[in-house]
Design a protein around this motif. Structure first.
Motif, PDB file in Angstrom:
ATOM      1  N   THR A  77    -101.830 -37.519 -77.041  1.00  0.00           N
ATOM      2  CA  THR A  77    -102.679 -36.755 -75.930  1.00  0.00           C
ATOM      3  C   THR A  77    -102.668 -35.301 -75.978  1.00  0.00           C
ATOM      4  OG1 THR A  77    -100.711 -36.867 -74.242  1.00  0.00           O
ATOM      5  CG2 THR A  77    -102.405 -38.804 -74.275  1.00  0.00           C
TER       6      THR A  77
ATOM      7  N   GLU B 287    -123.836 -37.915 -75.391  1.00  0.00           N
ATOM      8  CA  GLU B 287    -124.576 -38.756 -74.811  1.00  0.00           C
ATOM      9  C   GLU B 287    -125.252 -39.616 -75.788  1.00  0.00           C
ATOM     10  OE1 GLU B 287    -127.186 -37.467 -71.711  1.00  0.00           O
ATOM     11  OE2 GLU B 287    -125.414 -36.602 -70.717  1.00  0.00           O
TER      12      GLU B 287
ATOM     13  N   ARG C 133    -121.464 -42.755 -73.180  1.00  0.00           N
ATOM     14  CA  ARG C 133    -121.167 -41.314 -73.089  1.00  0.00           C
ATOM     15  C   ARG C 133    -119.576 -41.247 -73.792  1.00  0.00           C
ATOM     16  NH1 ARG C 133    -122.645 -38.231 -67.566  1.00  0.00           N
ATOM     17  NH2 ARG C 133    -125.179 -38.238 -67.718  1.00  0.00           N
ATOM     18  N   LEU C 134    -119.471 -40.324 -74.645  1.00  0.00           N
ATOM     19  CA  LEU C 134    -118.526 -40.242 -75.492  1.00  0.00           C
ATOM     20  C   LEU C 134    -117.730 -38.877 -75.144  1.00  0.00           C
ATOM     21  CD1 LEU C 134    -119.527 -41.383 -78.907  1.00  0.00           C
ATOM     22  CD2 LEU C 134    -118.635 -43.110 -76.966  1.00  0.00           C
ATOM     23  N   ASN C 135    -116.400 -38.790 -75.292  1.00  0.00           N
ATOM     24  CA  ASN C 135    -115.586 -37.543 -75.272  1.00  0.00           C
ATOM     25  C   ASN C 135    -114.732 -37.354 -76.146  1.00  0.00           C
ATOM     26  OD1 ASN C 135    -112.942 -35.940 -73.661  1.00  0.00           O
ATOM     27  ND2 ASN C 135    -114.735 -35.156 -73.225  1.00  0.00           N
TER      28      ASN C 135
ATOM     29  N   ARG D  24    -111.774 -34.979 -78.306  1.00  0.00           N
ATOM     30  CA  ARG D  24    -110.811 -34.007 -77.699  1.00  0.00           C
ATOM     31  C   ARG D  24    -110.528 -33.670 -79.330  1.00  0.00           C
ATOM     32  NH1 ARG D  24    -110.288 -32.267 -72.268  1.00  0.00           N
ATOM     33  NH2 ARG D  24    -111.621 -33.860 -71.409  1.00  0.00           N
TER      34      ARG D  24
ATOM     35  N   SER E  43    -118.502 -33.412 -75.903  1.00  0.00           N
ATOM     36  CA  SER E  43    -119.143 -34.490 -75.249  1.00  0.00           C
ATOM     37  C   SER E  43    -120.412 -34.831 -75.885  1.00  0.00           C
ATOM     38  CB  SER E  43    -119.321 -34.356 -73.820  1.00  0.00           C
ATOM     39  OG  SER E  43    -118.057 -34.012 -73.125  1.00  0.00           O
TER      40      SER E  43
ATOM     41  N   HIS F  96    -108.663 -34.296 -59.559  1.00  0.00           N
ATOM     42  CA  HIS F  96    -109.735 -34.940 -60.139  1.00  0.00           C
ATOM     43  C   HIS F  96    -109.828 -36.238 -59.351  1.00  0.00           C
ATOM     44  CE1 HIS F  96    -111.216 -32.413 -63.671  1.00  0.00           C
ATOM     45  NE2 HIS F  96    -110.671 -31.581 -62.606  1.00  0.00           N
TER      46      HIS F  96
ATOM     47  N   THR G 182    -112.954 -40.831 -76.749  1.00  0.00           N
ATOM     48  CA  THR G 182    -112.908 -41.829 -75.578  1.00  0.00           C
ATOM     49  C   THR G 182    -114.374 -42.141 -75.161  1.00  0.00           C
ATOM     50  OG1 THR G 182    -111.118 -40.801 -74.996  1.00  0.00           O
ATOM     51  CG2 THR G 182    -112.128 -42.150 -73.285  1.00  0.00           C
ATOM     52  N   VAL G 183    -114.794 -43.516 -74.947  1.00  0.00           N
ATOM     53  CA  VAL G 183    -115.801 -43.978 -74.354  1.00  0.00           C
ATOM     54  C   VAL G 183    -115.624 -43.839 -72.663  1.00  0.00           C
ATOM     55  CG1 VAL G 183    -117.484 -45.800 -74.190  1.00  0.00           C
ATOM     56  CG2 VAL G 183    -116.426 -45.759 -76.096  1.00  0.00           C
ATOM     57  N   THR G 184    -116.535 -42.794 -72.281  1.00  0.00           N
ATOM     58  CA  THR G 184    -116.254 -42.530 -70.736  1.00  0.00           C
ATOM     59  C   THR G 184    -117.452 -43.012 -69.966  1.00  0.00           C
ATOM     60  OG1 THR G 184    -117.557 -40.688 -71.189  1.00  0.00           O
ATOM     61  CG2 THR G 184    -115.075 -40.410 -71.361  1.00  0.00           C
ATOM     62  N   GLY G 185    -118.420 -43.903 -70.541  1.00  0.00           N
ATOM     63  CA  GLY G 185    -119.246 -44.272 -69.772  1.00  0.00           C
ATOM     64  C   GLY G 185    -120.212 -45.332 -70.544  1.00  0.00           C
TER      65      GLY G 185
END
Length: 466
Positions: free
Chosen positions: A294, A203, A325-327, A329, A201, A428, A301-304
């Motif tokens: 997946t 920031e 924020r990026l995630n 995988r 992850s 979740h 993924t841009v998560t924020g």
């Protein structure tokens, strides 16, 4: 499975449901400092439940964070040792307005129990406990040796569990680990996860010197960090949906045709995955199915995204900074440290002149694979087949379970991932639920697994460290 143990599980269905409701009532949000007392109380309850199941040494191990609940039974000399892992912490319940019933007031909806943590991971944890109890209550012994490790920090990265496992490596000494924090293929159709993705992850912040500026006076003449950040993010994928980070795919394995064909038979279809995600339109890397995108392909993924003013009224100003924020995988063979370095280099290359870039990245976790031909995996497959009346499928998970890699590397043993959550259980999400009949069958599978793995020819019990 012994008739007595199976009868004990069947007779205890109402008690199991009551125990799960009591377990879910604890607001054990491990990442929320305001819930620290709730998490501690939940840990104490779980240790008590293990003692009631017959594991008299159940206790709490203190950590700088939340307690680790542990217990053991070592009455089968020469038999293998099974490590049951799970977690009693849960995700935050927000947004609260989306819940039809309060998240920590468990409610029955048909054959489902609704509440935060019901399927992730409190229901499956109780499957392990009830399976152990079924043997001890009916025969006074277990087919194999057992150690239980249930933590309260999984939902925010398990920061203290690896140190606990290393410190007690000789005492734990498992020959196989079992985790049930995964999903089934479909209702009534069990699955064994043969691999998970890794994750890193990030920031990201773009900023310029000075304060926010009047948009009429300076707009169009001064670099806008928010617009620049959006442009940077838009360049992280190419027109075919691939991650546009040089070098990132160098270690990604080519999918063999036989695996592609197996996925087409056993894995969820594009339609199933899209419906589960509430969408009709596929997205992502061209040339691969939704399941492959997946599970066996990397994903960024841009998560924020945050910047500028979005409150009431208008504030016509050029922002001084913006954050995202990026995630990321990862798939097998990709190294989290190398991936972190490559992404950071790409972000620096895309940052326009006049703006400052700051990137904070976590340590990350590796992707994992488990040999589906291992005797422990075959024992799990048979246990699931007997419990559910259907041959389980071996599939991969797009999620990341960092502790799987930790256990594999530390103990050198396989990790059996046989979960009992259904695709629609809402892990979740608001209105999380778990199907009670599925958990009862899962308990039977866990109990039967202990019998089968004891006869599977695994290495004998390790000599414990002093």
């Amino acid at each position: 499975m012994s008739a007595a143990s199976l009868a004990h599980i069947a007779a205890g269905r109402a008690r199991f449901a009551a125990d799960l409701a009591a377990f879910v009532r604890f607001a054990s949000v491990g990442a929320d400092p305001r819930r620290r007392d709730d998490v501690a109380a939940c840990a104490g309850w779980l240790a008590g439940r293990l003692r009631r199941a017959g594991l008299r040494d159940a206790a709490l191990a203190r950590t700088p964070g939340h307690p680790i609940v542990h217990a053991s039974w070592r009455g089968a000399p020469g038999a293998p040792t099974v490590l049951f892992y799970g977690h009693y912490d849960v995700q935050p319940p927000e947004p609260l307005h989306a819940w039809r019933t309060p998240p920590f007031a468990p409610a029955l909806a048909g054959e489902d129990l609704v509440g935060r943590g019901a399927c992730d991971d409190k229901g499956p944890v109780l499957c392990h406990v009830a399976a152990i109890e079924s043997h001890l209550a009916t025969s006074g012994r277990l087919p194999a040796n057992v150690v239980c490790v249930f933590e309260g920090e999984e939902e925010h990265g398990s920061p203290h569990l690896p140190a606990f496992l290393r410190a007690h490596r000789g005492r734990l000494a498992p020959d196989v680990a079992v985790m049930s924090d995964t999903r089934m293929r479909a209702p009534g159709w069990p699955a064994i996860i043969e691999g998970t993705r890794g994750a890193v992850s990030f920031e990201v912040e773009l900023s310029r010197s000075g304060d926010e500026l009047h948009a009429g006076q300076f707009g169009g003449a001064i670099a806008n960090p928010l617009e620049a950040l959006c442009a940077v993010l838009a360049q992280l994928h190419d027109e075919r949906g691939r991650i546009a980070v040089p070098g990132l795919y160098d270690r990604v394995r080519v999918l063999p045709p036989r695996e592609h064909a197996r996925f087409a038979v056993d894995a969820p279809t594009d339609g199933e995955l899209l419906r589960a995600g509430g969408s009709d339109d596929p997205a992502g890397e061209a040339g691969f199915s939704a399941y492959e995108r997946t599970t066996v392909r990397p994903a960024l993924t841009v998560t924020g995204l945050r910047g500028g003013y979005t409150g009431p009224g208008t504030q016509s100003a050029v922002p001084a900074g913006a954050q995202a924020r990026l995630n990321l995988r990862l798939v097998p063979d990709q190294d989290p440290q190398e991936a972190r370095r490559l992404v950071c280099a790409r972000l620096r290359a895309l940052t326009p002149a006049g703006l400052d870039l700051a990137v904070r990245a976590g340590p990350g976790s590796r992707a994992t694979t488990i040999d589906r031909s291992h005797p422990a995996m075959l024992a799990a497959a048979r246990a699931l087949r007997e419990a559910f009346g259907r041959e389980p499928v071996f599939i991969r998970s797009g999620g990341s379970i960092p502790i799987v890699d930790v256990v594999q590397r530390l103990f050198g043993v396989p990790v059996v991932l046989m979960g009992f959550a259904l695709p629609g259980d809402g892990m979740h999400a608001p209105n999380e639920r778990v199907n009670l009949p599925t958990l009862h069958r899962g308990t039977a599978a866990c109990a039967r697994f202990l019998e089968l793995v004891a006869a599977a020819g695994l290495p004998a019990e390790k000599e414990l460290a002093a």
